[in-house]
Scaffold this active site. Structure first.
Site, PDB file in Angstrom:
ATOM      1  N   PRO A   1      -0.189  -1.614   7.399  1.00  0.00           N
ATOM      2  CA  PRO A   1      -0.703  -0.490   6.618  1.00  0.00           C
ATOM      3  C   PRO A   1       0.112  -0.287   5.353  1.00  0.00           C
ATOM      4  O   PRO A   1       1.262  -0.726   5.255  1.00  0.00           O
ATOM      5  CB  PRO A   1      -0.529   0.699   7.567  1.00  0.00           C
ATOM      6  CG  PRO A   1       0.696   0.343   8.361  1.00  0.00           C
ATOM      7  CD  PRO A   1       0.614  -1.160   8.551  1.00  0.00           C
ATOM      8  N   HIS A   2      -0.479   0.374   4.384  1.00  0.00           N
ATOM      9  CA  HIS A   2       0.260   0.814   3.207  1.00  0.00           C
ATOM     10  C   HIS A   2       1.414   1.694   3.682  1.00  0.00           C
ATOM     11  O   HIS A   2       1.284   2.418   4.676  1.00  0.00           O
ATOM     12  CB  HIS A   2      -0.679   1.613   2.297  1.00  0.00           C
ATOM     13  CG  HIS A   2      -0.090   1.955   0.968  1.00  0.00           C
ATOM     14  ND1 HIS A   2       0.804   2.996   0.797  1.00  0.00           N
ATOM     15  CD2 HIS A   2      -0.264   1.398  -0.255  1.00  0.00           C
ATOM     16  CE1 HIS A   2       1.154   3.061  -0.470  1.00  0.00           C
ATOM     17  NE2 HIS A   2       0.522   2.110  -1.135  1.00  0.00           N
TER      18      HIS A   2
END
Length: 205
Positions: A97-98
């Site tokens: 994920p970011h």
């Protein structure tokens, strides 16, 4: 988010599903944004989809916002793509994920979602899957009767009432009665517009 509003929004969705269980299937998914570099580009897009579309990630992101991402599914190859053929930067971010989404991923995992290897073809971000009946908010929620308000103290809960477009959910402090009743702090009861003996759905925070 610092005040727990992101958690309230997420878990209120699960209580909505619990309240209208027959309208939903067996599984649920949540997509998380993939890794974006400092220049606003996506290493995964550059290493895979960008090679087929002739546009950079920012251009594709803008196109996606207007037209949706079906164009990716329509134009991408239908045969398997070997991970070993991707660039090192693209492989390194698969399923990650970011950084701003790591807390959201942990929240989903706490709720009962799992990462099973599915990713977004757009930016490589993880797709989290869960069985609805096993989600914490769904499995632990229970019906109760609102029996009035109380002063300070009590158990921290989420409480929901209503159906469909009249569904509402909020945080509350609760005291539970032995006969299935629940008393809420006055502010929460006012937010929901509750009357004595109204049916509510509750789950501990």
């Amino acid at each position: 988010r610092a005040e727990g509003l992101g958690l309230l929004l997420a878990r209120s969705r699960y209580l909505y599903i619990r309240r209208h269980r027959a309208r939903f299937g067996e599984r649920i998914l949540a997509e998380l944004r993939g890794v974006i570099d400092e220049a606003g580009g996506s290493p995964f897009w550059d290493g895979l989809a960008g090679r087929f579309f002739g546009m950079n990630f920012q251009e594709a992101d803008a196109f996606n916002a207007i037209h949706g991402n079906q164009f990716i599914a329509d134009l991408m190859p239908k045969t398997p793509i070997y991970v070993d053929m991707l660039s090192d930067p693209a492989r390194a971010v698969i399923g990650r994920p970011h950084p701003n989404g790591r807390a959201a991923m942990r929240m989903l995992e706490t709720e009962g979602f799992k990462y099973n290897g599915y990713i977004d073809i757009f930016d490589g971000g993880p797709t989290m899957l869960g069985k609805i009946d096993n989600l914490k908010s769904v499995a632990q929620a229970r019906e109760a009767r609102f029996t009035g308000t109380h002063g300070e103290g009590g158990v921290k809960i989420l409480v929901a009432t209503g159906h469909l477009d009249d569904f509402h959910c909020t945080y509350a402090q609760a005291l539970f009665d032995e006969d299935g009743g629940v008393r809420l702090d006055e502010a929460a009861a006012d937010r929901l517009g509750l009357l004595s003996e109204d049916a509510v759905l509750v789950v501990e925070r």
